[in-house]
Design an enzyme around this catalytic site. Structure first.
Site, mmCIF file in Angstrom:
data_model
loop_
_atom_site.group_PDB
_atom_site.id
_atom_site.type_symbol
_atom_site.label_atom_id
_atom_site.label_comp_id
_atom_site.label_asym_id
_atom_site.label_seq_id
_atom_site.Cartn_x
_atom_site.Cartn_y
_atom_site.Cartn_z
ATOM 1 C CE LYS A 17 -9.381 11.531 2.568
ATOM 2 N NZ LYS A 17 -9.383 12.365 3.795
ATOM 3 C CE LYS A 19 -9.494 -0.684 -2.827
ATOM 4 N NZ LYS A 19 -10.446 -1.836 -2.938
ATOM 5 C CD GLU A 46 -24.774 -9.427 0.486
ATOM 6 O OE1 GLU A 46 -24.527 -10.421 1.184
ATOM 7 O OE2 GLU A 46 -25.934 -9.066 0.176
ATOM 8 C CG ASP A 75 -12.471 -7.394 -4.585
ATOM 9 O OD1 ASP A 75 -12.976 -6.635 -3.737
ATOM 10 O OD2 ASP A 75 -12.302 -8.611 -4.378
ATOM 11 C CB SER A 76 -6.940 -5.148 -4.098
ATOM 12 O OG SER A 76 -7.460 -4.114 -3.286
ATOM 13 C CG PHE A 161 -4.785 2.153 2.238
ATOM 14 C CD1 PHE A 161 -5.633 1.153 1.801
ATOM 15 C CD2 PHE A 161 -4.087 2.896 1.292
ATOM 16 C CE1 PHE A 161 -5.791 0.888 0.453
ATOM 17 C CE2 PHE A 161 -4.245 2.642 -0.065
ATOM 18 C CZ PHE A 161 -5.093 1.629 -0.482
ATOM 19 N N GLY A 162 -4.588 -0.302 4.944
ATOM 20 C CA GLY A 162 -4.805 -1.742 4.913
ATOM 21 C C GLY A 162 -3.656 -2.506 5.546
ATOM 22 C CE LYS A 184 0.591 0.717 -1.542
ATOM 23 N NZ LYS A 184 -0.598 0.979 -0.707
ATOM 24 N NE ARG A 190 -5.934 -0.427 -5.506
ATOM 25 C CZ ARG A 190 -5.563 -0.689 -4.250
ATOM 26 N NH1 ARG A 190 -4.652 0.038 -3.648
ATOM 27 N NH2 ARG A 190 -6.118 -1.679 -3.588
#
Length: 203
Positions: A17, A19, A46, A75-76, A161-162, A184, A190
């Site tokens: 969410k 991202k 996967e 992908d980060s 987040f993260g 940010k 990103r």
């Protein structure tokens, strides 16, 4: 020459969410409406590659094939120099508990690993983001963004987040977790990848 994106609705192949909100905000000025993978009832494929671009390709192509729409996947992760680039592509895996993701646990592990190797200060690191825009015919375009900084401890800030609360970008005295998302999004990995995407696919 890059293939242009000429739609006004973009499928973003993520169930994250935070991202999704970040990408939607970054694309808002271009009149693009973002739709997430959960809204389309798409499963999470996967991620079996050991590179950001490899995993982004898996997600983007799976979503494009399933829906017949162009799909953007990210992908980060964070690469910590003293840990030989770890956690890197396994950034989210370090947060996995079996019942979801716990990034406080992941950040604590990162700090503990740095302590084990007696890493010198500043504990340099970077956030990396790789975007892949895939079309149903199998074509894709790749865009990358990075922001350099350092790992700090204790964690600071509740926004983002993260790993945001332990990452302080170069030139700033706040962590990503202490910045509001507008601030940010001006400098994040990103944001830089999205900027490359916009330049490459919107002409």
């Amino acid at each position: 020459m890059n293939r242009m994106f000429d739609g006004d609705r973009l499928l973003v192949a993520t169930h994250n969410k935070g991202k999704l909100e970040e990408i939607a905000h970054l694309l808002e000025p271009f009149g693009v409406t973002v739709v997430g993978a959960a809204e389309m009832d798409l499963p999470e494929p996967e991620e079996t590659e050991d590179t950001f671009v490899g995993n982004a390709r898996i997600k983007a192509h799976a979503a494009a094939k399933a829906t017949g729409l162009p799909a953007l996947a990210d992908d980060s992760g964070i690469e910590v120099d003293a840990l030989n680039g770890a956690p890197g592509v396994y950034t989210a895996d370090w947060a996995e508990t079996g019942q979801g993701r716990d990034f406080v646990m992941a950040m604590t592990r990162t700090h503990d690993e740095l302590e084990k190797v007696n890493a010198p200060y500043p504990r340099t690191a970077r956030f990396c983001s790789t975007l892949v825009l895939a079309w149903p015919d199998g074509h894709d375009e790749v865009f990358e963004g990075k922001v350099e900084g350092q790992c700090v401890w204790p964690m600071r800030g509740m926004d983002g987040f993260g790993y945001d609360p332990m990452f302080q970008p170069d030139g700033y005295d706040q962590t990503f977790g202490e910045m509001d998302r507008w601030e940010k999004n001006k400098i994040s990995h990103r944001a830089r990848a999205i900027s490359a995407f916009v330049k490459g696919c919107f002409g």
